[in-house]
Design a protein around this motif. Structure first.
Motif, mmCIF file in Angstrom:
data_model
loop_
_atom_site.group_PDB
_atom_site.id
_atom_site.type_symbol
_atom_site.label_atom_id
_atom_site.label_comp_id
_atom_site.label_asym_id
_atom_site.label_seq_id
_atom_site.Cartn_x
_atom_site.Cartn_y
_atom_site.Cartn_z
ATOM 1 N N ALA A 27 0.870 -0.695 0.147
ATOM 2 C CA ALA A 27 0.125 -0.150 -0.080
ATOM 3 C C ALA A 27 0.886 1.347 -0.195
ATOM 4 C CB ALA A 27 -0.851 0.124 0.641
ATOM 5 N N GLN A 28 1.947 1.030 1.099
ATOM 6 C CA GLN A 28 3.663 2.684 1.030
ATOM 7 C C GLN A 28 3.222 2.468 -0.413
ATOM 8 O OE1 GLN A 28 5.108 2.614 4.096
ATOM 9 N NE2 GLN A 28 3.514 1.402 5.580
ATOM 10 N N SER A 29 3.569 1.193 -1.358
ATOM 11 C CA SER A 29 4.720 1.662 -2.644
ATOM 12 C C SER A 29 4.098 2.461 -3.795
ATOM 13 C CB SER A 29 5.059 0.474 -3.866
ATOM 14 O OG SER A 29 3.404 -0.579 -3.553
ATOM 15 N N ALA A 30 2.076 2.382 -3.736
ATOM 16 C CA ALA A 30 1.542 3.331 -4.256
ATOM 17 C C ALA A 30 0.703 4.700 -3.195
ATOM 18 C CB ALA A 30 -0.302 2.351 -4.539
ATOM 19 N N HIS A 31 0.735 4.829 -2.265
ATOM 20 C CA HIS A 31 -0.242 5.840 -1.637
ATOM 21 C C HIS A 31 0.962 6.083 -0.049
ATOM 22 C CE1 HIS A 31 -2.899 6.461 -4.059
ATOM 23 N NE2 HIS A 31 -3.314 5.016 -3.852
ATOM 24 N N ALA A 32 2.172 6.624 -0.170
ATOM 25 C CA ALA A 32 3.133 6.760 1.221
ATOM 26 C C ALA A 32 2.538 7.564 1.576
ATOM 27 C CB ALA A 32 4.219 6.889 0.776
ATOM 28 N N ALA A 38 4.876 10.159 -2.918
ATOM 29 C CA ALA A 38 3.879 9.385 -2.524
ATOM 30 C C ALA A 38 3.845 8.078 -2.516
ATOM 31 C CB ALA A 38 2.508 9.767 -2.827
ATOM 32 N N THR A 39 4.360 8.087 -4.672
ATOM 33 C CA THR A 39 4.914 6.721 -4.791
ATOM 34 C C THR A 39 6.079 5.941 -4.604
ATOM 35 O OG1 THR A 39 3.447 7.658 -6.371
ATOM 36 C CG2 THR A 39 4.662 5.862 -7.543
ATOM 37 N N ASN A 40 5.790 5.049 -4.595
ATOM 38 C CA ASN A 40 7.552 4.308 -4.440
ATOM 39 C C ASN A 40 7.462 2.942 -5.208
ATOM 40 O OD1 ASN A 40 8.904 5.396 -2.523
ATOM 41 N ND2 ASN A 40 6.526 5.399 -1.397
ATOM 42 N N GLY A 41 7.498 3.653 -6.891
ATOM 43 C CA GLY A 41 7.266 2.368 -7.903
ATOM 44 C C GLY A 41 9.296 2.374 -9.069
ATOM 45 N N ASP A 42 9.605 2.282 -7.944
ATOM 46 C CA ASP A 42 11.108 1.909 -8.438
ATOM 47 C C ASP A 42 11.506 0.737 -8.477
ATOM 48 O OD1 ASP A 42 10.516 4.082 -10.292
ATOM 49 O OD2 ASP A 42 11.878 5.372 -8.643
ATOM 50 N N GLY A 43 10.493 -0.341 -7.828
ATOM 51 C CA GLY A 43 11.180 -1.741 -8.131
ATOM 52 C C GLY A 43 11.220 -1.595 -6.337
ATOM 53 N N PHE A 44 11.100 -3.337 -6.187
ATOM 54 C CA PHE A 44 10.721 -3.895 -4.686
ATOM 55 C C PHE A 44 12.171 -5.036 -4.002
ATOM 56 C CE2 PHE A 44 8.037 -6.595 -7.475
ATOM 57 C CZ PHE A 44 8.839 -7.866 -7.135
ATOM 58 N N GLY A 45 11.590 -5.202 -3.109
ATOM 59 C CA GLY A 45 12.821 -6.684 -2.767
ATOM 60 C C GLY A 45 12.084 -7.209 -1.032
ATOM 61 N N VAL A 46 12.807 -8.083 -1.379
ATOM 62 C CA VAL A 46 12.726 -8.478 0.168
ATOM 63 C C VAL A 46 13.961 -10.038 1.146
ATOM 64 C CG1 VAL A 46 10.770 -10.937 -0.595
ATOM 65 C CG2 VAL A 46 10.913 -10.107 1.530
ATOM 66 N N ALA A 47 13.957 -9.444 1.483
ATOM 67 C CA ALA A 47 15.198 -11.000 2.271
ATOM 68 C C ALA A 47 14.701 -10.756 3.523
ATOM 69 C CB ALA A 47 16.546 -9.650 2.317
ATOM 70 N N VAL A 61 12.187 -5.113 -10.683
ATOM 71 C CA VAL A 61 12.316 -3.894 -10.553
ATOM 72 C C VAL A 61 10.542 -2.987 -11.239
ATOM 73 C CG1 VAL A 61 14.289 -3.484 -12.810
ATOM 74 C CG2 VAL A 61 12.165 -4.115 -13.819
ATOM 75 N N TYR A 62 9.347 -4.092 -10.755
ATOM 76 C CA TYR A 62 8.029 -3.250 -11.374
ATOM 77 C C TYR A 62 7.835 -2.897 -9.656
ATOM 78 C CZ TYR A 62 8.255 -7.476 -14.985
ATOM 79 O OH TYR A 62 8.731 -7.748 -16.107
ATOM 80 N N PRO A 63 6.341 -2.060 -10.016
ATOM 81 C CA PRO A 63 5.504 -1.214 -9.139
ATOM 82 C C PRO A 63 5.987 -2.610 -7.498
ATOM 83 C CG PRO A 63 5.281 -0.453 -11.317
ATOM 84 C CD PRO A 63 6.300 -1.660 -11.607
ATOM 85 N N ALA A 64 5.668 -2.983 -6.737
ATOM 86 C CA ALA A 64 5.141 -3.519 -5.917
ATOM 87 C C ALA A 64 3.663 -3.597 -5.994
ATOM 88 C CB ALA A 64 5.737 -3.487 -4.195
ATOM 89 N N TRP A 65 2.807 -3.454 -5.766
ATOM 90 C CA TRP A 65 1.512 -3.459 -6.618
ATOM 91 C C TRP A 65 1.024 -3.925 -7.791
ATOM 92 C CZ3 TRP A 65 3.782 1.892 -7.482
ATOM 93 C CH2 TRP A 65 3.421 2.132 -8.331
ATOM 94 N N SER A 66 2.042 -3.997 -8.562
ATOM 95 C CA SER A 66 1.640 -4.650 -9.411
ATOM 96 C C SER A 66 2.786 -6.122 -10.170
ATOM 97 C CB SER A 66 2.076 -3.878 -11.247
ATOM 98 O OG SER A 66 3.594 -4.089 -11.315
ATOM 99 N N ASP A 67 3.067 -6.429 -9.171
ATOM 100 C CA ASP A 67 3.885 -7.820 -9.395
ATOM 101 C C ASP A 67 2.889 -8.564 -8.437
ATOM 102 O OD1 ASP A 67 5.452 -10.104 -9.030
ATOM 103 O OD2 ASP A 67 7.295 -8.280 -9.682
#
Length: 264
Positions: A27-32, A38-47, A61-67
Protein backbone atom coordinates in the motif's frame (compact mmCIF):
# COMPACT_ATOMS: atom_id res chain seq x y z
CA UNK A 1 12.64 8.44 -1.12
CA UNK A 2 11.73 4.83 -0.40
CA UNK A 3 9.67 2.89 2.14
CA UNK A 4 10.73 -0.21 4.02
CA UNK A 5 9.58 -2.62 6.72
CA UNK A 6 11.38 -5.29 8.75
CA UNK A 7 10.34 -7.93 11.26
CA UNK A 8 12.07 -9.96 14.00
CA UNK A 9 10.29 -12.48 16.20
CA UNK A 10 8.19 -15.63 16.06
CA UNK A 11 7.96 -16.71 12.40
CA UNK A 12 5.10 -15.15 10.45
CA UNK A 13 4.10 -15.10 6.81
CA UNK A 14 5.71 -12.26 4.89
CA UNK A 15 2.26 -11.05 3.83
CA UNK A 16 1.53 -10.05 7.44
CA UNK A 17 3.81 -7.06 6.79
CA UNK A 18 4.08 -6.81 3.02
CA UNK A 19 0.47 -7.04 1.85
CA UNK A 20 -2.13 -7.78 4.56
CA UNK A 21 -2.17 -4.68 6.84
CA UNK A 22 -4.29 -1.68 5.87
CA UNK A 23 -1.17 0.42 5.29
CA UNK A 24 1.06 -2.48 4.24
CA UNK A 25 4.34 -2.00 2.39
CA UNK A 26 2.57 -2.66 -0.92
CA UNK A 27 0.00 0.00 0.00
CA UNK A 28 2.85 2.38 0.79
CA UNK A 29 4.41 1.72 -2.61
CA UNK A 30 1.41 3.50 -4.14
CA UNK A 31 0.27 5.82 -1.34
CA UNK A 32 3.06 6.65 1.11
CA UNK A 33 2.16 9.34 3.63
CA UNK A 34 5.39 10.40 5.34
CA UNK A 35 7.83 11.03 2.50
CA UNK A 36 8.34 13.53 -0.32
CA UNK A 37 6.97 11.19 -3.00
CA UNK A 38 3.74 9.26 -2.38
CA UNK A 39 4.64 6.73 -5.10
CA UNK A 40 7.51 4.26 -4.66
CA UNK A 41 7.25 2.33 -7.91
CA UNK A 42 10.88 1.87 -9.03
CA UNK A 43 11.20 -1.72 -7.89
CA UNK A 44 10.95 -3.77 -4.71
CA UNK A 45 12.74 -6.46 -2.78
CA UNK A 46 12.52 -8.78 0.19
CA UNK A 47 15.26 -10.67 2.06
CA UNK A 48 14.39 -13.38 4.56
CA UNK A 49 16.23 -15.82 6.81
CA UNK A 50 15.30 -19.44 7.35
CA UNK A 51 17.37 -22.65 7.38
CA UNK A 52 20.54 -21.23 5.82
CA UNK A 53 22.84 -18.51 7.17
CA UNK A 54 22.55 -16.46 3.97
CA UNK A 55 19.27 -14.65 3.33
CA UNK A 56 16.89 -15.59 0.56
CA UNK A 57 16.47 -12.68 -1.83
CA UNK A 58 13.68 -11.74 -4.25
CA UNK A 59 13.90 -8.42 -6.10
CA UNK A 60 12.46 -6.98 -9.29
CA UNK A 61 12.01 -3.69 -11.12
CA UNK A 62 8.22 -3.70 -11.27
CA UNK A 63 6.10 -1.59 -8.92
CA UNK A 64 5.28 -3.70 -5.87
CA UNK A 65 1.55 -3.15 -6.35
CA UNK A 66 1.60 -4.72 -9.83
CA UNK A 67 3.64 -7.88 -9.25
CA UNK A 68 1.47 -10.94 -8.47
CA UNK A 69 4.59 -13.02 -7.76
CA UNK A 70 5.45 -10.83 -4.79
CA UNK A 71 2.02 -11.46 -3.28
CA UNK A 72 2.36 -15.20 -3.95
CA UNK A 73 5.80 -15.38 -2.32
CA UNK A 74 4.57 -13.33 0.66
CA UNK A 75 1.54 -15.60 1.03
CA UNK A 76 3.60 -18.81 1.24
CA UNK A 77 6.96 -17.88 2.82
CA UNK A 78 7.21 -17.77 6.61
CA UNK A 79 10.20 -16.27 8.43
CA UNK A 80 11.18 -15.00 11.86
CA UNK A 81 13.46 -12.31 10.41
CA UNK A 82 12.96 -10.47 7.15
CA UNK A 83 13.50 -7.10 5.49
CA UNK A 84 11.35 -5.64 2.69
CA UNK A 85 11.67 -2.48 0.59
CA UNK A 86 9.89 -0.48 -2.12
CA UNK A 87 12.03 1.94 -4.10
CA UNK A 88 11.76 5.51 -5.33
CA UNK A 89 14.99 6.23 -7.18
CA UNK A 90 16.91 9.40 -6.34
CA UNK A 91 18.73 9.31 -9.68
CA UNK A 92 20.31 5.90 -10.30
CA UNK A 93 18.78 3.70 -12.97
CA UNK A 94 15.89 1.32 -12.44
CA UNK A 95 17.44 -2.14 -12.47
CA UNK A 96 17.24 -5.30 -10.40
CA UNK A 97 20.79 -4.73 -9.14
CA UNK A 98 19.74 -1.37 -7.71
CA UNK A 99 16.76 -2.78 -5.80
CA UNK A 100 17.08 -3.24 -2.06
CA UNK A 101 17.76 -5.18 0.11
CA UNK A 102 21.38 -5.83 -0.80
CA UNK A 103 23.05 -9.01 0.44
CA UNK A 104 26.64 -10.07 1.07
CA UNK A 105 27.54 -13.25 2.93
CA UNK A 106 25.15 -13.50 5.90
CA UNK A 107 24.28 -9.79 5.89
CA UNK A 108 21.47 -7.89 4.20
CA UNK A 109 20.90 -4.14 4.14
CA UNK A 110 18.27 -1.68 2.95
CA UNK A 111 18.24 2.11 2.96
CA UNK A 112 16.02 5.13 2.47
CA UNK A 113 17.76 8.46 1.92
CA UNK A 114 20.61 9.94 -0.07
CA UNK A 115 24.23 11.02 -0.09
CA UNK A 116 24.28 14.51 -1.57
CA UNK A 117 26.06 14.80 -4.93
CA UNK A 118 27.00 11.11 -4.98
CA UNK A 119 27.31 10.90 -8.78
CA UNK A 120 30.09 13.49 -8.67
CA UNK A 121 32.32 11.37 -6.42
CA UNK A 122 31.04 7.84 -7.03
CA UNK A 123 34.46 6.64 -8.21
CA UNK A 124 36.10 7.87 -5.00
CA UNK A 125 33.38 6.21 -2.92
CA UNK A 126 33.76 2.90 -4.79
CA UNK A 127 37.50 2.94 -4.18
CA UNK A 128 36.92 2.95 -0.41
CA UNK A 129 35.33 -0.53 -0.56
CA UNK A 130 37.76 -3.31 0.37
CA UNK A 131 38.66 -5.68 -2.47
CA UNK A 132 37.11 -8.68 -0.74
CA UNK A 133 33.71 -6.97 -0.71
CA UNK A 134 33.88 -5.14 -4.03
CA UNK A 135 32.89 -8.36 -5.79
CA UNK A 136 29.40 -7.78 -4.33
CA UNK A 137 29.13 -4.35 -6.00
CA UNK A 138 26.55 -5.05 -8.73
CA UNK A 139 24.58 -1.80 -9.03
CA UNK A 140 25.20 1.95 -9.08
CA UNK A 141 23.51 3.26 -5.92
CA UNK A 142 24.96 5.14 -2.97
CA UNK A 143 23.04 2.70 -0.74
CA UNK A 144 25.02 -0.31 -1.96
CA UNK A 145 28.29 1.58 -1.47
CA UNK A 146 27.26 2.42 2.10
CA UNK A 147 26.54 -1.24 2.80
CA UNK A 148 29.77 -2.59 1.31
CA UNK A 149 31.80 0.14 2.96
CA UNK A 150 30.30 -0.91 6.30
CA UNK A 151 31.29 -4.49 5.52
CA UNK A 152 34.80 -3.21 4.83
CA UNK A 153 34.79 -1.31 8.13
CA UNK A 154 34.18 -4.49 10.14
CA UNK A 155 30.44 -5.08 10.25
CA UNK A 156 30.96 -8.70 11.33
CA UNK A 157 32.50 -7.67 14.66
CA UNK A 158 31.13 -4.15 15.19
CA UNK A 159 27.89 -3.53 13.24
CA UNK A 160 27.03 -0.22 14.91
CA UNK A 161 30.54 1.22 14.67
CA UNK A 162 31.10 -0.03 11.12
CA UNK A 163 27.97 1.68 9.82
CA UNK A 164 28.69 4.89 11.77
CA UNK A 165 32.22 5.07 10.34
CA UNK A 166 30.89 4.42 6.83
CA UNK A 167 28.23 7.11 7.12
CA UNK A 168 30.89 9.53 8.38
CA UNK A 169 33.22 8.76 5.46
CA UNK A 170 30.52 9.24 2.84
CA UNK A 171 29.21 12.36 4.54
CA UNK A 172 32.77 13.69 4.55
CA UNK A 173 33.06 13.06 0.81
CA UNK A 174 29.77 14.82 0.22
CA UNK A 175 30.88 17.83 2.24
CA UNK A 176 34.13 18.02 0.27
CA UNK A 177 32.87 17.23 -3.25
CA UNK A 178 29.08 16.94 -3.19
CA UNK A 179 25.96 18.91 -2.42
CA UNK A 180 23.38 19.28 0.32
CA UNK A 181 21.77 17.38 1.89
CA UNK A 182 25.05 15.63 2.63
CA UNK A 183 23.45 12.63 4.34
CA UNK A 184 19.92 11.47 4.97
CA UNK A 185 19.52 7.98 6.27
CA UNK A 186 17.04 5.50 7.56
CA UNK A 187 18.29 1.96 7.22
CA UNK A 188 17.74 -1.57 8.48
CA UNK A 189 20.24 -4.41 8.35
CA UNK A 190 20.73 -7.88 9.78
CA UNK A 191 23.10 -10.83 10.04
CA UNK A 192 20.25 -13.32 10.44
CA UNK A 193 20.27 -13.12 14.24
CA UNK A 194 19.97 -9.45 15.17
CA UNK A 195 17.99 -6.69 13.45
CA UNK A 196 19.38 -3.16 13.44
CA UNK A 197 17.63 0.06 12.40
CA UNK A 198 19.08 3.56 12.29
CA UNK A 199 17.83 7.10 11.66
CA UNK A 200 20.23 9.95 10.94
CA UNK A 201 20.58 13.15 8.92
CA UNK A 202 23.23 15.84 8.44
CA UNK A 203 20.43 18.43 8.50
CA UNK A 204 17.10 18.71 10.33
CA UNK A 205 15.20 16.34 8.00
CA UNK A 206 15.68 12.66 8.83
CA UNK A 207 13.59 9.94 7.12
CA UNK A 208 10.99 8.49 9.47
CA UNK A 209 11.37 5.21 11.42
CA UNK A 210 8.88 3.58 13.83
CA UNK A 211 8.83 0.33 15.78
CA UNK A 212 6.45 -1.69 17.95
CA UNK A 213 6.15 -5.07 19.66
CA UNK A 214 3.09 -7.22 18.95
CA UNK A 215 2.18 -9.59 21.76
CA UNK A 216 -0.15 -11.46 19.40
CA UNK A 217 2.69 -12.18 16.97
CA UNK A 218 5.44 -12.18 19.62
CA UNK A 219 7.60 -10.09 17.36
CA UNK A 220 8.92 -6.63 16.52
CA UNK A 221 8.08 -4.63 13.41
CA UNK A 222 10.34 -1.74 12.33
CA UNK A 223 8.95 0.42 9.54
CA UNK A 224 9.18 3.68 7.62
CA UNK A 225 5.48 4.25 8.32
CA UNK A 226 3.04 2.48 10.68
CA UNK A 227 1.38 -0.48 8.97
CA UNK A 228 -2.10 0.20 10.27
CA UNK A 229 -3.72 3.49 11.21
CA UNK A 230 -5.65 1.76 14.01
CA UNK A 231 -2.42 0.72 15.74
CA UNK A 232 -1.52 3.71 17.86
CA UNK A 233 1.29 2.32 19.99
CA UNK A 234 4.19 2.80 17.56
CA UNK A 235 7.38 4.30 19.00
CA UNK A 236 9.21 6.82 16.83
CA UNK A 237 12.96 6.27 16.54
CA UNK A 238 14.41 9.75 16.95
CA UNK A 239 17.12 11.15 14.65
CA UNK A 240 20.65 10.20 15.65
CA UNK A 241 19.60 6.89 17.21
CA UNK A 242 20.19 3.23 16.39
CA UNK A 243 17.88 0.40 17.42
CA UNK A 244 19.07 -3.16 18.14
CA UNK A 245 16.55 -6.03 18.31
CA UNK A 246 17.38 -9.61 19.27
CA UNK A 247 16.06 -12.36 21.51
CA UNK A 248 16.56 -10.14 24.56
CA UNK A 249 14.31 -7.36 23.26
CA UNK A 250 14.90 -3.91 21.76
CA UNK A 251 17.54 -1.39 22.85
CA UNK A 252 18.14 2.15 21.57
CA UNK A 253 21.40 4.10 21.76
CA UNK A 254 23.11 7.07 20.11
CA UNK A 255 24.35 6.50 16.58
CA UNK A 256 27.11 9.13 16.52
CA UNK A 257 28.57 9.51 12.98
CA UNK A 258 28.39 13.32 13.06
CA UNK A 259 31.42 13.58 15.39
CA UNK A 260 33.40 11.23 13.17
CA UNK A 261 32.48 13.22 10.05
CA UNK A 262 33.55 16.53 11.56
CA UNK A 263 36.83 15.02 12.73
CA UNK A 264 37.65 13.51 9.33
Amino acid sequence: MCRWAAYHGTPIFLEDVISRPGHSLIAQSAHAEQCKTATNGDGFGVAWYDARPEPGLYRDVYPAWSDPNLRAVAHHVRSGLFLSHVRASTGSCISRNNCHPFAARQWCFMHNGQVGGFEGFRKHADMMIADEFYTYRKGSTDSEVLFLLAMSEGMDSDPHGALARSVARLEGLSRAQGTIPHMRLSAAFSDGHTLYAVRYSSDHIAPSVYYRYSRAREGWAVVSEPLDHEEGDWTELMPGRILTINGNGAVECDFGPADLASAA
